[in-house]
Design a protein around this motif. Structure first.
Motif, PDB file in Angstrom:
ATOM      1  N   ASP A   3      -0.026 -49.083  12.664  1.00  0.00           N
ATOM      2  CA  ASP A   3      -1.336 -48.458  12.776  1.00  0.00           C
ATOM      3  C   ASP A   3      -2.400 -49.551  12.777  1.00  0.00           C
ATOM      4  N   TYR A   4      -3.014 -49.767  13.924  1.00  0.00           N
ATOM      5  CA  TYR A   4      -4.071 -50.762  14.059  1.00  0.00           C
ATOM      6  C   TYR A   4      -5.422 -50.076  14.233  1.00  0.00           C
ATOM      7  N   SER A   5      -5.521 -48.829  13.811  1.00  0.00           N
ATOM      8  CA  SER A   5      -6.736 -48.047  14.068  1.00  0.00           C
ATOM      9  C   SER A   5      -7.971 -48.674  13.428  1.00  0.00           C
ATOM     10  N   ASN A   6      -7.798 -49.421  12.338  1.00  0.00           N
ATOM     11  CA  ASN A   6      -8.960 -50.039  11.704  1.00  0.00           C
ATOM     12  C   ASN A   6      -9.563 -51.117  12.584  1.00  0.00           C
ATOM     13  N   ARG A 288       6.554 -54.830  22.127  1.00  0.00           N
ATOM     14  CA  ARG A 288       7.385 -53.825  21.460  1.00  0.00           C
ATOM     15  C   ARG A 288       6.600 -52.548  21.186  1.00  0.00           C
ATOM     16  N   GLU A 289       5.376 -52.687  20.714  1.00  0.00           N
ATOM     17  CA  GLU A 289       4.555 -51.512  20.419  1.00  0.00           C
ATOM     18  C   GLU A 289       4.223 -50.727  21.686  1.00  0.00           C
ATOM     19  N   VAL A 290       3.897 -51.454  22.770  1.00  0.00           N
ATOM     20  CA  VAL A 290       3.563 -50.776  24.023  1.00  0.00           C
ATOM     21  C   VAL A 290       4.792 -50.067  24.588  1.00  0.00           C
ATOM     22  N   MET A 291       5.948 -50.704  24.526  1.00  0.00           N
ATOM     23  CA  MET A 291       7.171 -50.055  25.003  1.00  0.00           C
ATOM     24  C   MET A 291       7.486 -48.808  24.171  1.00  0.00           C
ATOM     25  N   ASN A 292       7.270 -48.887  22.870  1.00  0.00           N
ATOM     26  CA  ASN A 292       7.528 -47.731  22.004  1.00  0.00           C
ATOM     27  C   ASN A 292       6.589 -46.570  22.318  1.00  0.00           C
ATOM     28  N   THR A 360      -2.494 -47.764  20.075  1.00  0.00           N
ATOM     29  CA  THR A 360      -2.494 -46.313  20.270  1.00  0.00           C
ATOM     30  C   THR A 360      -1.489 -45.653  19.322  1.00  0.00           C
ATOM     31  N   ARG A 361      -1.916 -44.571  18.679  1.00  0.00           N
ATOM     32  CA  ARG A 361      -1.062 -43.886  17.707  1.00  0.00           C
ATOM     33  C   ARG A 361      -0.327 -42.715  18.365  1.00  0.00           C
ATOM     34  N   THR A 362       0.789 -42.347  17.766  1.00  0.00           N
ATOM     35  CA  THR A 362       1.536 -41.199  18.297  1.00  0.00           C
ATOM     36  C   THR A 362       0.706 -39.921  18.213  1.00  0.00           C
ATOM     37  N   VAL A 363      -0.172 -39.819  17.221  1.00  0.00           N
ATOM     38  CA  VAL A 363      -1.011 -38.629  17.107  1.00  0.00           C
ATOM     39  C   VAL A 363      -1.945 -38.510  18.315  1.00  0.00           C
ATOM     40  N   ASP A 364      -2.348 -39.651  18.871  1.00  0.00           N
ATOM     41  CA  ASP A 364      -3.184 -39.631  20.077  1.00  0.00           C
ATOM     42  C   ASP A 364      -2.395 -39.122  21.277  1.00  0.00           C
TER      43      ASP A 364
END
Length: 379
Positions: A3-6, A288-292, A360-364
């Protein structure tokens, strides 16, 4: 997923899936630009030497990002189009030469090559989205008169990712120059310009690099710098640019020879801050995060019968773009409805283009997919 939302203080109600167009700035980038503006308004250019240190740091960071040999290999231009134009109208062409590229590519990487027709140079466009082996299709279009292979690392509409190493290997073996528009991959897919044999690379900073518009990186292999004929001239591209009274002049031996005038200092401060974040997170982690997150999005889209996925599903063929074609509804209407509900995305080539980044979060994704489902139910 992390979570990089901050780091991205997006307004409430905004689901941002448009990094393939214009990215939101990270918090530190907005702060860097605000500090620069405040200093400029109160002190003007009193601390210009410090600004030059930021400029040099940005070149160093960009060289690191591209795995270039030196910051001297990096030019800071206005945009990708300027970089590609330096190549197109700087190389010594002859009538009968041809170059191979992508049919239906973004205009920046198509029009510039088509403009060479006036010199008797033919642009051969290949539809890379219509074949299971796009690299072979590109290579099959090359012949003994091919002087340049010019590709986008990732197709702007479908998100198709090319095997640049394979293309570069062929170009080296056959004496063909290799030019890459990396705007849709740089900041997501690690790029080693030396390992893939790239001769030229251009990419804006306002998409996956999370920086301001109006600033781009341009890489030219050192051995080719003097081969490109210059068509823009000014004080900034000189070897002795600080000696304003010198009557004779020569272009800089470094890539600054391609920068004719004053630098975009505001953009430099902004992009430098954005790269600080990207390099801190790390290229492998970002990939890795973008692929996920794209895998999560693709899985969700595949559960919606009213939509057809236009993007590749194989990880090695993907970057950060997921294109979706609505069935039974106008893609432009679908796009407008998503935008009206706070899902920031784009309409491209008869589809809705969704482009999440590492933050980007899964909730988005869940929210965007839920709205897509609601839209299909409204038909």
């Amino acid at each position: 997923m992390s979570d990089y939302s901050n780091d991205f203080p997006l307004a409430e109600g905004i689901t941002y899936l448009n990094h393939a167009a214009v990215a939101p700035w990270p918090r530190r980038t907005a702060a860097a630009v605000a500090r620069f503006a405040a200093e400029n308004s109160t002190h003007g250019a009193q601390h210009y030497p410090d600004w030059l240190k930021v400029e040099q740091r940005l070149r160093t960071r960009l060289a690191q990002l591209l795995s270039a040999g030196s910051p001297d290999d990096i030019a800071l231009l206005k945009n990708t189009s300027e970089g590609l134009s330096l190549v197109a109208h700087g190389l010594p062409w002859s009538a009968g030469d041809n170059l191979v590229g992508i049919r239906g590519d973004f205009p920046s990487n198509r029009v510039v090559w088509e403009s060479l027709d006036r010199y008797g140079v033919r642009f051969r466009g290949v539809d890379v989205n219509a074949t299971p082996d796009p690299e072979q299709a590109l290579l099959d279009a090359c012949d003994r008169d091919t002087r340049l292979l010019a590709v986008s690392s990732v197709h702007y509409a479908t998100g198709l990712r090319l095997d640049l190493e394979r293309l570069g290997r062929h170009c080296r073996a056959h004496g063909i120059l290799f030019c890459i528009d990396a705007i849709q991959s740089l900041g997501v897919i690690p790029l080693d310009v030396q390992a893939i044999g790239a001769d030229f690379v251009a990419a804006d900073g306002h998409k996956w690099l999370l920086g301001p518009e109006g600033l781009a990186v341009f890489y030219c292999r050192p051995a080719l710098r003097e081969r490109l004929t210059l068509h823009q001239f000014g004080w900034h591209m000189l070897a002795d640019r600080g000696d304003y009274e010198r009557p004779d002049w020569t272009p800089s031996p470094s890539a600054t020879r391609f920068e004719c005038g004053s630098p975009n200092m505001l953009g430099i401060h902004g992009l430098d801050a954005s790269l600080e974040l990207l390099l801190t997170v790390g290229a492998e982690r970002i990939l890795r995060e973008v692929m996920n997150i794209t895998s999560y999005l693709i899985d969700a889209i595949n559960k919606l019968p009213a939509y057809q996925l236009r993007s590749p599903t194989l990880p090695e063929r993907r970057a950060g773009i997921v294109s979706v074609r609505p069935l039974g509804q106008d893609p432009n209407h679908c796009h407008a409805a998503l935008m009206a509900r706070g899902v920031i995305c784009a309409a491209r080539a008869g589809a809705v283009r969704l482009s999440p980044h590492f933050h980007t979060r899964t909730v988005d994704i869940d929210r965007a997919v839920e709205i897509l489902g609601d839209l299909s139910n409204e038909l």
